[in-house]
Design a protein around this motif. Structure first.
Motif, PDB file in Angstrom:
ATOM      1  N   ILE A 110       0.813  -1.220   0.000  1.00  0.00           N
ATOM      2  CA  ILE A 110       0.000   0.000   0.000  1.00  0.00           C
ATOM      3  C   ILE A 110       0.844   1.266   0.000  1.00  0.00           C
ATOM      4  O   ILE A 110       0.313   2.369   0.159  1.00  0.00           O
ATOM      5  N   ALA A 111       2.160   1.132  -0.190  1.00  0.00           N
ATOM      6  CA  ALA A 111       3.018   2.319  -0.226  1.00  0.00           C
ATOM      7  C   ALA A 111       2.642   3.248  -1.375  1.00  0.00           C
ATOM      8  O   ALA A 111       2.780   4.467  -1.272  1.00  0.00           O
ATOM      9  N   ASP A 112       2.158   2.677  -2.477  1.00  0.00           N
ATOM     10  CA  ASP A 112       1.707   3.478  -3.608  1.00  0.00           C
ATOM     11  C   ASP A 112       0.222   3.801  -3.420  1.00  0.00           C
ATOM     12  O   ASP A 112      -0.609   2.873  -3.333  1.00  0.00           O
ATOM     13  N   PRO A 113      -0.161   5.078  -3.339  1.00  0.00           N
ATOM     14  CA  PRO A 113      -1.557   5.433  -3.068  1.00  0.00           C
ATOM     15  C   PRO A 113      -2.548   4.861  -4.070  1.00  0.00           C
ATOM     16  O   PRO A 113      -3.665   4.476  -3.700  1.00  0.00           O
ATOM     17  N   GLU A 114      -2.171   4.800  -5.342  1.00  0.00           N
ATOM     18  CA  GLU A 114      -3.097   4.264  -6.342  1.00  0.00           C
ATOM     19  C   GLU A 114      -3.336   2.770  -6.122  1.00  0.00           C
ATOM     20  O   GLU A 114      -4.459   2.279  -6.290  1.00  0.00           O
ATOM     21  N   THR A 115      -2.276   2.049  -5.758  1.00  0.00           N
ATOM     22  CA  THR A 115      -2.443   0.629  -5.455  1.00  0.00           C
ATOM     23  C   THR A 115      -3.326   0.446  -4.236  1.00  0.00           C
ATOM     24  O   THR A 115      -4.218  -0.418  -4.220  1.00  0.00           O
ATOM     25  N   LEU A 116      -3.100   1.253  -3.208  1.00  0.00           N
ATOM     26  CA  LEU A 116      -3.936   1.197  -2.012  1.00  0.00           C
ATOM     27  C   LEU A 116      -5.403   1.385  -2.364  1.00  0.00           C
ATOM     28  O   LEU A 116      -6.274   0.632  -1.903  1.00  0.00           O
ATOM     29  N   ARG A 117      -5.712   2.377  -3.177  1.00  0.00           N
ATOM     30  CA  ARG A 117      -7.113   2.657  -3.499  1.00  0.00           C
ATOM     31  C   ARG A 117      -7.727   1.515  -4.306  1.00  0.00           C
ATOM     32  O   ARG A 117      -8.896   1.171  -4.117  1.00  0.00           O
ATOM     33  N   ALA A 118      -6.951   0.909  -5.187  1.00  0.00           N
ATOM     34  CA  ALA A 118      -7.457  -0.229  -5.958  1.00  0.00           C
ATOM     35  C   ALA A 118      -7.728  -1.425  -5.032  1.00  0.00           C
ATOM     36  O   ALA A 118      -8.752  -2.122  -5.185  1.00  0.00           O
ATOM     37  N   MET A 119      -6.822  -1.659  -4.086  1.00  0.00           N
ATOM     38  CA  MET A 119      -7.027  -2.750  -3.130  1.00  0.00           C
ATOM     39  C   MET A 119      -8.256  -2.486  -2.267  1.00  0.00           C
ATOM     40  O   MET A 119      -9.059  -3.391  -2.010  1.00  0.00           O
ATOM     41  N   ALA A 120      -8.413  -1.239  -1.820  1.00  0.00           N
ATOM     42  CA  ALA A 120      -9.559  -0.887  -0.982  1.00  0.00           C
ATOM     43  C   ALA A 120     -10.861  -1.041  -1.750  1.00  0.00           C
ATOM     44  O   ALA A 120     -11.873  -1.513  -1.211  1.00  0.00           O
ATOM     45  N   GLU A 121     -10.867  -0.661  -3.028  1.00  0.00           N
ATOM     46  CA  GLU A 121     -12.081  -0.807  -3.831  1.00  0.00           C
ATOM     47  C   GLU A 121     -12.494  -2.270  -3.946  1.00  0.00           C
ATOM     48  O   GLU A 121     -13.679  -2.600  -3.859  1.00  0.00           O
ATOM     49  N   ARG A 122     -11.519  -3.151  -4.134  1.00  0.00           N
ATOM     50  CA  ARG A 122     -11.852  -4.574  -4.221  1.00  0.00           C
ATOM     51  C   ARG A 122     -12.394  -5.072  -2.878  1.00  0.00           C
ATOM     52  O   ARG A 122     -13.362  -5.839  -2.822  1.00  0.00           O
ATOM     53  N   LEU A 123     -11.777  -4.628  -1.776  1.00  0.00           N
ATOM     54  CA  LEU A 123     -12.247  -5.017  -0.453  1.00  0.00           C
ATOM     55  C   LEU A 123     -13.659  -4.500  -0.201  1.00  0.00           C
ATOM     56  O   LEU A 123     -14.541  -5.246   0.249  1.00  0.00           O
ATOM     57  N   PHE A 124     -13.895  -3.229  -0.489  1.00  0.00           N
ATOM     58  CA  PHE A 124     -15.226  -2.667  -0.259  1.00  0.00           C
ATOM     59  C   PHE A 124     -16.273  -3.382  -1.116  1.00  0.00           C
ATOM     60  O   PHE A 124     -17.413  -3.592  -0.673  1.00  0.00           O
ATOM     61  N   ALA A 125     -15.908  -3.761  -2.340  1.00  0.00           N
ATOM     62  CA  ALA A 125     -16.840  -4.478  -3.209  1.00  0.00           C
ATOM     63  C   ALA A 125     -17.212  -5.835  -2.616  1.00  0.00           C
ATOM     64  O   ALA A 125     -18.374  -6.265  -2.690  1.00  0.00           O
ATOM     65  N   LYS A 126     -16.231  -6.522  -2.022  1.00  0.00           N
ATOM     66  CA  LYS A 126     -16.518  -7.807  -1.373  1.00  0.00           C
ATOM     67  C   LYS A 126     -17.501  -7.623  -0.217  1.00  0.00           C
ATOM     68  O   LYS A 126     -18.394  -8.457   0.004  1.00  0.00           O
ATOM     69  N   VAL A 127     -17.337  -6.542   0.523  1.00  0.00           N
ATOM     70  CA  VAL A 127     -18.175  -6.312   1.702  1.00  0.00           C
ATOM     71  C   VAL A 127     -19.569  -5.838   1.304  1.00  0.00           C
ATOM     72  O   VAL A 127     -20.580  -6.331   1.819  1.00  0.00           O
ATOM     73  N   THR A 128     -19.651  -4.886   0.378  1.00  0.00           N
ATOM     74  CA  THR A 128     -20.963  -4.361   0.008  1.00  0.00           C
ATOM     75  C   THR A 128     -21.792  -5.371  -0.780  1.00  0.00           C
ATOM     76  O   THR A 128     -23.030  -5.295  -0.786  1.00  0.00           O
ATOM     77  N   SER A 129     -21.150  -6.346  -1.421  1.00  0.00           N
ATOM     78  CA  SER A 129     -21.876  -7.408  -2.118  1.00  0.00           C
ATOM     79  C   SER A 129     -22.256  -8.555  -1.190  1.00  0.00           C
ATOM     80  O   SER A 129     -22.941  -9.491  -1.607  1.00  0.00           O
ATOM     81  N   ALA A 130     -21.771  -8.475   0.075  1.00  0.00           N
ATOM     82  CA  ALA A 130     -22.002  -9.517   1.090  1.00  0.00           C
ATOM     83  C   ALA A 130     -21.226 -10.800   0.801  1.00  0.00           C
ATOM     84  O   ALA A 130     -21.489 -11.833   1.427  1.00  0.00           O
ATOM     85  N   ASP A 131     -20.260 -10.759  -0.128  1.00  0.00           N
ATOM     86  CA  ASP A 131     -19.351 -11.898  -0.270  1.00  0.00           C
ATOM     87  C   ASP A 131     -18.530 -12.066   1.008  1.00  0.00           C
ATOM     88  O   ASP A 131     -18.155 -13.186   1.370  1.00  0.00           O
TER      89      ASP A 131
END
Length: 324
Positions: free
Chosen positions: A269-290
């Motif tokens: 996550i040292a690169d902010p763009e990578t961090l945001r992409a990782m967070a988006e995938r995580l949030f998608a897993k949570v908001t989809s209830a996966d």
């Protein structure tokens, strides 16, 4: 002024001291954030004990969620009033509010509650890189996850199920094994009752697993290697039982040209763009209830020492949050 839990010397949970300190204004590239909930993680224990030494005195805590109160010059992805969350260096989450680098903080979707965000950022982003950034894993692969009823493990079980990856978990006791099975583990081995190496070989018809995700460390490292198929990948991402002793690298060849890595979230996550992409995938897993988060323990900031005691004694399951 903000209440903050600090340590002035490395050692046990008794080292915590609560102080009131001035938060101040954010400088260029920084934000000031009021916390609503704080996550508890084993890295906090490592830093407190001195396994991961740090300059003292220092506040601890690596993840939290709350509301942005102010932004410094140059910050464009957040504004005052935004809901936000982070898992980031430097430590300092054990506080009512703090100033910190904005690049490490992501905007939090309205659909994700503060306590859920605080419980999932470090553990969820860790799960994301284990499954997507460490070694190629695809549907049909089999992984062994050590401590599957813990905070990362409970997310990993669900993540694997959502990706159609077979996850074999380990846990201490039938109750913890059932937690992992309920969250999506295909199998869970009670390491108190069975030898996990023997059982993994039985479950895989002697082939072994494609990858091992091991956050336990010293107690399971050698056995984890023996669970891998030839060319398999060992991901040693934590030290809950203590640091892994030095190894003879030639042994990896003898066991089947195995691969071993010691990744850390903070490299990813040292690169902010990578961090945001990782967070988006995580949030998608949570908001989809996966992925759903179990918060099984809640403490107040004044009681952070007991939170550490419970975590070190393996008395916790799922996630633990400190509420403000």
């Amino acid at each position: 002024m903000a209440k903050t839990a600090i340590i002035e010397a490395h050692g046990g949970p008794e080292q915590f001291r609560l102080i009131e300190r001035d938060v101040g204004e954010p400088g260029p590239g920084e934000i000031r954030m009021a916390h609503k909930a704080i996550g508890l993680n084993f890295i906090d224990v490592y830093q407190r004990s001195g396994l991961y030494p740090m300059a003292l005195p220092h506040a601890l805590g690596m993840e939290a969620a709350g509301v942005v109160e102010a932004v410094g010059d140059g910050v464009t992805h957040l504004v005052a009033g935004d809901r936000a969350a982070y898992a980031a260096n430097p430590p300092g989450a054990y506080s009512e509010a703090r100033v910190m680098p904005a690049a490490h903080v992501v905007k939090l979707p309205d659909a994700v509650p503060f306590d859920v965000a605080a419980a999932m950022m470090l553990k969820g982003l860790t799960t994301e890189y284990l499954f997507h950034r460490t070694t190629p894993l695809t549907a049909g692969d089999t992984v062994l996850f050590q401590a599957a009823a813990g905070g990362v493990g409970m997310i990993a079980c669900q993540w694997a199920r959502s990706e159609k990856i077979t996850l074999i978990g380990t846990a201490g006791g039938a109750e913890k094994c059932q937690l992992a099975l309920d969250r999506g583990a295909a199998h869970c081995i009670d390491y108190k009752a069975e030898d996990f190496v023997t059982k993994v070989q039985e479950l895989t018809d002697g082939k072994g697993v494609d990858a091992v995700m091991d956050g336990v460390g010293k107690d399971t490292f050698d056995g984890s290697l023996d669970c891998l198929k030839p060319l398999g990948m060992m991901m040693s991402f934590g030290n809950a039982s203590g640091p892994v002793p030095p190894i003879n690298i030639g042994m990896l060849g003898q066991k089947g040209s195995l691969k071993v890595t010691r990744p850390t979230l903070f490299t990813h996550i040292a690169d902010p763009e990578t961090l945001r992409a990782m967070a988006e995938r995580l949030f998608a897993k949570v908001t989809s209830a996966d992925v759903t988060l179990r918060i099984d323990q809640r403490f107040k900031l004044d009681d952070v020492a007991n939170a550490h005691r419970a975590l070190e004694a393996r008395q916790t399951t799922g996630s633990t949050v400190i509420e403000i």
